[in-house]
Design a protein around this motif. Structure first.
Motif: not given
Length: 408
Positions: A86-87, A89-90, A93-94, A195, A198
Motif C-alpha cells: 500500500f501507499t 493514500k491507498r 482509502k482502504h 485486489d 493487497t
C-alpha cells in the motif's frame, strides 16, 4: 509499519469556526488523512507549538475517534506484511472503506449487474448490454428476495436455476447462455472490487468453482448442399420480405458467409467489401478487419439494392441490424418450409460456405478460418505476417465456381 495520529489541521477552519477531526496515517514516510464525521470548536482544542491538538480528557469526540483508530489498528494487524503493497493514500482509502462498512462484502448483486449492463450500452455494446439485461431479468424473477448480495448466490442456487430454466422449456444452449450472464457479472465485480495484491477481497465467494455447466449437445450441422442453396436462390415469391431474406442469404454466401449485422452496415471500397466484424472487433488487436473482393455474381444484388450511403439498402426497411436479422430469419422460415429445408436460418449461409470450401473445394482449415474472419490462433505469428487478401479472393472464387458448376 503504519502509524496513526488524531489531528486537527489549524488552516482548515470552516465558516462556522469549527475544524474537522482527522486521522493521519503515516506509512513509508508518506502521510495521508481520513476525515472523520466529527467537528470541534476551540473549546475542545489545545495548542502546542503553534499546532492544534484534540483535547483528550473529558472529550466525547476524542473517545469516539479513538474507536475508529482502534478499528484501523485491528485492520493493520490483519493485513500483516500485505500492508507493504500500500501507499499511504491507498491505505487511507482502504481504511475509509473499513470504517464505512463498504468493505464488509455487502455489495448488491442486481444493482451492480444492471449498472454494468448500462456501461456496456453506453460504450457501444448495445445488443450485448440489452440481451444481458433481458437474461438477468429472468434470474431476478426466479430469485426474488432470496438474492440481495453476491454472497447470496451459491452453487446450489445455480443448480436450482438451471433446473427451473429446463422446466420452463429452455434448451441446454439457452440455459448456458442465461447462467453465463451471472458468471460474467461475477467476474466483472471481482475485477472491480477485489485486489488480491493487497488482500482486499470484497467478494469472497465463487459459486462457479463448484457449479458445472450442462454439457452442450452435439449440434446438428447447419450446412446446406449446393442444390439447396441454388433452390433458395431461385425461389420465386411476390412477398417483398421473403425476397429480401432470399437475396440476403445468397449475398451472405457470396461474401464468405458475412453475418447479418455486418451486411446491414457494409460499404464498398474500390471493388471490395471492407469491414470490421462487429461481433469480435472489440476483442481483437486487428479489430477483426477483413477485405473481400466483389465477384461478378454479386453485382446483380448490388444493383437490386443500390444505395447512396451503404452498399445495400436493407437499413431503410429495418431500423437496426437486430431487426434486420429477425426479419430475415422469420422470412427464411417461409422459404425453408416450402423447400423442405428444416430449421433454415441466415447463419446457414456461413456454415454452408465453410463446409463447401473445406469438403468440396479442398481449401485448408486455416484459409477457411481466414475467410470467416476467425482469429487465426497464431497470435505471435500474426504480428509479423501481413494479411494476403488474395487468399480470400481465390478461396471465395473456388466456392462460387463450385456452386454454379454441374459436378460434385
Amino acid at each position: 509499519m503504519a502509524t496513526l495520529k488524531i489531528v486537527v489541521l489549524k488552516h482548515q477552519q470552516r465558516e462556522d469556526k469549527t475544524w474537522n477531526v482527522k486521522i493521519r496515517i503515516t506509512h513509508e514516510r508518506q502521510s495521508a488523512y481520513i476525515s472523520t464525521q466529527h467537528y470541534v470548536g476551540k473549546e475542545l482544542i489545545t495548542q502546542r507549538g503553534g499546532k492544534f491538538e484534540l483535547k483528550t480528557n473529558n472529550n466525547p469526540v476524542y473517545d469516539a475517534v479513538m474507536l475508529d483508530v482502534l478499528q484501523i489498528k485491528s485492520e493493520i494487524v490483519r493485513l500483516g506484511h500485505i500492508i507493504d503493497n500500500f501507499t499511504a493514500k491507498r491505505l487511507c482509502k482502504h481504511m475509509e472503506d473499513v470504517l464505512s462498512g463498504n468493505n464488509s462484502k455487502d455489495i448488491l448483486f442486481f444493482q451492480f449487474a444492471y449498472s454494468y449492463f448500462d456501461e456496456m450500452i453506453q460504450s457501444g455494446r448495445y445488443s450485448t448490454g440489452v440481451s444481458h439485461q433481458t437474461r438477468m431479468n429472468k434470474f431476478k424473477s426466479f430469485a426474488g428476495n432470496s438474492v440481495e448480495l453476491f454472497t447470496d448466490i451459491t452453487s446450489v442456487l445455480l443448480y436450482k436455476y438451471e433446473a427451473y430454466l429446463m422446466k420452463e422449456g429452455f434448451s441446454i444452449v439457452s440455459v448456458i447462455d442465461y447462467i453465463s450472464v451471472i458468471h460474467n457479472v461475477f467476474s466483472a465485480a471481482k475485477l472491480r472490487y477485489n485486489d488480491e495484491d493487497t488482500g482486499i477481497i470484497k467478494i469472497p465467494n465463487n459459486p462457479f468453482s463448484k457449479y458445472k455447466y450442462p454439457k452442450k449437445p452435439i449440434s446438428r450441422k447447419k450446412a446446406l448442399t449446393r442444390e439447396q442453396i441454388l433452390s433458395i436462390m431461385n425461389f420465386e415469391t411476390k412477398l417483398k420480405g421473403v425476397q429480401i431474406a432470399r437475396d440476403a442469404f445468397i449475398i451472405s454466401f457470396l461474401l464468405c458467409g458475412i453475418n447479418s449485422a455486418d451486411l446491414y452496415y457494409v460499404m464498398e471500397n474500390d471493388g471490395r467489401v471492407d469491414y470490421e466484424r462487429r461481433k469480435t472487433k472489440d476483442r481483437r488487436a486487428d479489430n477483426a478487419f477483413i477485405s473481400i473482393r466483389i465477384e461478378p455474381e454479386l453485382i446483380p444484388y448490388i444493383e437490386r439494392y443500390k444505395d447512396s450511403e451503404r452498399l445495400f439498402s436493407f437499413y431503410k426497411r429495418n431500423v437496426s441490424h437486430q431487426q434486420f436479422n429477425r426479419a430475415v430469419n422469420e422470412h427464411l422460415k417461409v422459404i425453408g418450409e416450402k423447400l423442405k429445408i428444416e430449421g433454415l436460418t441466415f447463419y446457414a449461409a456461413r456454415h454452408s460456405w465453410a463446409t463447401i470450401a473445406r469438403n468440396n473445394c479442398g481449401i485448408s482449415m486455416d484459409d477457411v478460418a481466414m475467410c470467416l474472419n476467425h482469429k487465426s490462433g497464431y497470435n505471435t505469428t500474426d504480428q509479423y505476417v501481413k494479411k494476403d487478401w488474395s487468399i480470400i479472393n481465390n478461396a471465395n472464387r473456388k466456392v462460387i465456381d463450385y456452386l454454379f458448376s454441374d459436378t460434385d
